[in-house]
Design a protein around this motif. Sequence first.
Motif, PDB file in Angstrom:
ATOM      1  N   ASN A 208      54.117  39.112  14.561  1.00 27.14           N
ATOM      2  CA  ASN A 208      54.503  38.799  15.374  1.00 27.14           C
ATOM      3  C   ASN A 208      56.003  38.024  14.879  1.00 27.14           C
ATOM      4  N   PHE A 209      55.778  37.647  13.884  1.00 26.66           N
ATOM      5  CA  PHE A 209      56.845  36.683  13.371  1.00 26.66           C
ATOM      6  C   PHE A 209      57.746  38.145  13.189  1.00 26.66           C
ATOM      7  N   LEU A 210      57.719  38.759  12.941  1.00 29.27           N
ATOM      8  CA  LEU A 210      59.238  39.992  12.197  1.00 29.27           C
ATOM      9  C   LEU A 210      59.290  40.262  13.434  1.00 29.27           C
ATOM     10  N   ALA A 211      58.688  40.404  14.601  1.00 28.07           N
ATOM     11  CA  ALA A 211      59.511  40.583  15.940  1.00 28.07           C
ATOM     12  C   ALA A 211      60.228  39.368  16.290  1.00 28.07           C
ATOM     13  N   PHE A 212      59.720  37.996  16.256  1.00 30.68           N
ATOM     14  CA  PHE A 212      60.603  37.288  16.728  1.00 30.68           C
ATOM     15  C   PHE A 212      61.604  37.716  15.905  1.00 30.68           C
ATOM     16  N   TRP A 213      61.998  37.794  14.467  1.00 30.19           N
ATOM     17  CA  TRP A 213      62.786  37.235  13.661  1.00 30.19           C
ATOM     18  C   TRP A 213      63.950  39.023  14.051  1.00 30.19           C
ATOM     19  N   ARG A 214      63.250  39.816  14.183  1.00 30.83           N
ATOM     20  CA  ARG A 214      64.012  40.689  14.964  1.00 30.83           C
ATOM     21  C   ARG A 214      65.248  40.621  16.143  1.00 30.83           C
TER      22      ARG A 214
ATOM     23  N   VAL B  90      69.566  37.041  11.939  1.00 27.73           N
ATOM     24  CA  VAL B  90      70.526  37.304  10.260  1.00 27.73           C
ATOM     25  C   VAL B  90      69.473  36.202  10.084  1.00 27.73           C
ATOM     26  N   ALA B  91      69.009  34.447  10.327  1.00 30.32           N
ATOM     27  CA  ALA B  91      67.873  34.241   9.466  1.00 30.32           C
ATOM     28  C   ALA B  91      67.365  34.292   8.374  1.00 30.32           C
ATOM     29  N   VAL B  92      67.157  34.271   7.558  1.00 26.74           N
ATOM     30  CA  VAL B  92      66.259  33.953   6.062  1.00 26.74           C
ATOM     31  C   VAL B  92      64.717  33.765   6.916  1.00 26.74           C
ATOM     32  N   GLU B  93      64.988  32.055   7.557  1.00 26.33           N
ATOM     33  CA  GLU B  93      62.941  31.529   7.135  1.00 26.33           C
ATOM     34  C   GLU B  93      62.529  32.454   7.701  1.00 26.33           C
TER      35      GLU B  93
ATOM     36  N   ILE C 118      66.370  37.452  24.078  1.00 28.15           N
ATOM     37  CA  ILE C 118      67.515  37.876  23.095  1.00 28.15           C
ATOM     38  C   ILE C 118      68.172  38.135  22.362  1.00 28.15           C
ATOM     39  N   THR C 119      69.087  38.153  21.205  1.00 31.19           N
ATOM     40  CA  THR C 119      70.294  38.005  20.935  1.00 31.19           C
ATOM     41  C   THR C 119      70.467  39.905  20.964  1.00 31.19           C
ATOM     42  N   THR C 120      72.065  39.512  20.326  1.00 26.80           N
ATOM     43  CA  THR C 120      72.380  41.304  20.473  1.00 26.80           C
ATOM     44  C   THR C 120      72.310  41.267  19.446  1.00 26.80           C
ATOM     45  N   ASP C 121      72.551  40.368  18.230  1.00 25.06           N
ATOM     46  CA  ASP C 121      72.439  40.749  16.663  1.00 25.06           C
ATOM     47  C   ASP C 121      72.242  41.799  16.408  1.00 25.06           C
ATOM     48  N   THR C 122      72.536  42.229  15.053  1.00 24.96           N
ATOM     49  CA  THR C 122      71.010  42.860  14.592  1.00 24.96           C
ATOM     50  C   THR C 122      70.990  43.031  13.006  1.00 24.96           C
ATOM     51  N   PRO C 123      69.840  42.488  12.759  1.00 27.99           N
ATOM     52  CA  PRO C 123      69.529  42.299  11.283  1.00 27.99           C
ATOM     53  C   PRO C 123      70.634  43.279  10.393  1.00 27.99           C
ATOM     54  N   LYS C 124      70.989  42.837   8.791  1.00 25.31           N
ATOM     55  CA  LYS C 124      71.959  43.242   7.568  1.00 25.31           C
ATOM     56  C   LYS C 124      71.024  44.361   6.792  1.00 25.31           C
TER      57      LYS C 124
ATOM     58  N   GLU D 143      68.514  40.657  -0.942  1.00 25.51           N
ATOM     59  CA  GLU D 143      68.993  40.154  -1.500  1.00 25.51           C
ATOM     60  C   GLU D 143      68.901  38.647  -1.225  1.00 25.51           C
ATOM     61  N   ALA D 144      69.347  37.855   0.402  1.00 29.91           N
ATOM     62  CA  ALA D 144      69.400  37.031   0.908  1.00 29.91           C
ATOM     63  C   ALA D 144      67.953  36.492   1.036  1.00 29.91           C
ATOM     64  N   LEU D 145      66.814  37.857   1.275  1.00 26.24           N
ATOM     65  CA  LEU D 145      65.309  37.014   1.067  1.00 26.24           C
ATOM     66  C   LEU D 145      65.131  36.326  -0.738  1.00 26.24           C
ATOM     67  N   GLY D 146      66.300  36.978  -1.580  1.00 24.30           N
ATOM     68  CA  GLY D 146      65.313  36.378  -2.293  1.00 24.30           C
ATOM     69  C   GLY D 146      66.048  35.124  -3.231  1.00 24.30           C
ATOM     70  N   ASN D 147      67.555  35.218  -2.967  1.00 27.50           N
ATOM     71  CA  ASN D 147      68.036  34.314  -3.233  1.00 27.50           C
ATOM     72  C   ASN D 147      67.273  32.715  -3.141  1.00 27.50           C
ATOM     73  N   ALA D 148      67.456  33.335  -0.983  1.00 24.38           N
ATOM     74  CA  ALA D 148      66.473  31.512  -0.379  1.00 24.38           C
ATOM     75  C   ALA D 148      65.420  31.282  -0.918  1.00 24.38           C
ATOM     76  N   LEU D 149      64.460  32.326  -1.826  1.00 24.74           N
ATOM     77  CA  LEU D 149      63.494  32.149  -2.141  1.00 24.74           C
ATOM     78  C   LEU D 149      63.638  31.402  -3.825  1.00 24.74           C
ATOM     79  N   ILE D 150      64.176  31.173  -4.660  1.00 22.10           N
ATOM     80  CA  ILE D 150      64.404  30.792  -5.433  1.00 22.10           C
ATOM     81  C   ILE D 150      65.952  29.499  -5.128  1.00 22.10           C
ATOM     82  N   GLN D 151      66.294  28.976  -4.050  1.00 20.08           N
ATOM     83  CA  GLN D 151      67.033  27.967  -3.960  1.00 20.08           C
ATOM     84  C   GLN D 151      66.664  26.685  -2.952  1.00 20.08           C
ATOM     85  N   ASN D 152      66.416  27.604  -1.560  1.00 18.09           N
ATOM     86  CA  ASN D 152      66.729  26.652  -0.982  1.00 18.09           C
ATOM     87  C   ASN D 152      64.633  25.818   0.146  1.00 18.09           C
TER      88      ASN D 152
END
Lengths: 101, 187
Positions: A44-50, A55-58, B118-124, B131-140
């Motif tokens: 569920n979490f990852l579906a909402f993220w996608r 682009v968010a990492v939270e 629903i946004t039309t953005d796509t993941p990186k 890399e962004a996840l790893g940076n977030a885990l040692i910073q924010n």
Amino acid sequence: MGLTGFLTISALLFAVGTYGVITRRNAIAVLMGIELMLNAANLNFLAFWRFLHPVAVEPQVFVLVGLTVAAADAAIGLAVVLNIYRDFGAIEVDRADSLKG
Amino acid sequence: MDTASLLVFISLGVLTLVPALFVVNSRSIVHAGFWLLPCFLGVAGLYAALEAHFFFVTQLLIYAGAILVLVLFALMLTRNAMNPTESQSNRLKPVAALVCTAFAAGSTFILVKHPWAITTDTPKPAGVQTEALGNALIQNYAVPFEVASLLLLAALIGAIVLAKSDRGPVPEPAPLADLTSGTAGGE
């Protein structure tokens, strides 16, 4: 498939896991049901993220912490089940009733 | 939506949900444990379809690897704790089936009706995203990360303390021959 497809699969998986937790008599099978429910939550979490914040990492940090909790849950739960088996000689959840008033 | 990705999505959903039904229904607890594997693989495939590359690999490592092995170990340590000829489910079965079907139907109805933004953005791409996840885990998010690692440490020590035997040996399971006579109708 869009967001609703993934959320539907997640809801069905959660319902199946709940059914297992309620009906199973074997404590390890109850833990298997809990694993299914935790998988549904992460899905569920990852579906909402996608589909809502790709682009968010939270959300990914949330899922990572959820995975950690699931792993800790499995380890502690199975250790408790082994202890119950040693003390009661049984693994059925309804026979471990020493705390029952 | 092209038919190829729809087909992949439907087969991943079937790969997840059908084994899950076997996990909660199969009479042999060992079969139920092994049915977890295709279910976890299906969820991993869904993560890949969601372009969550890091969690695709993590799902394979932690669930299909570690947790499944842990469950199978616990099954072997409590071998023959239950008579396989007895019912594996309690008397709540019809009520539970009703409640879970109602929950699934109700929540599916609500989430199909809800107007999601629903946004039309796509993941990186995979490298950038990880890399962004790893940076977030040692910073924010260093504090949640450290709390998670403390939780794992506590679970590790707690599991060792709980499972350590100071109350005599695990009871000897009944011999296999006594119980296998009535299991022909398993599953």
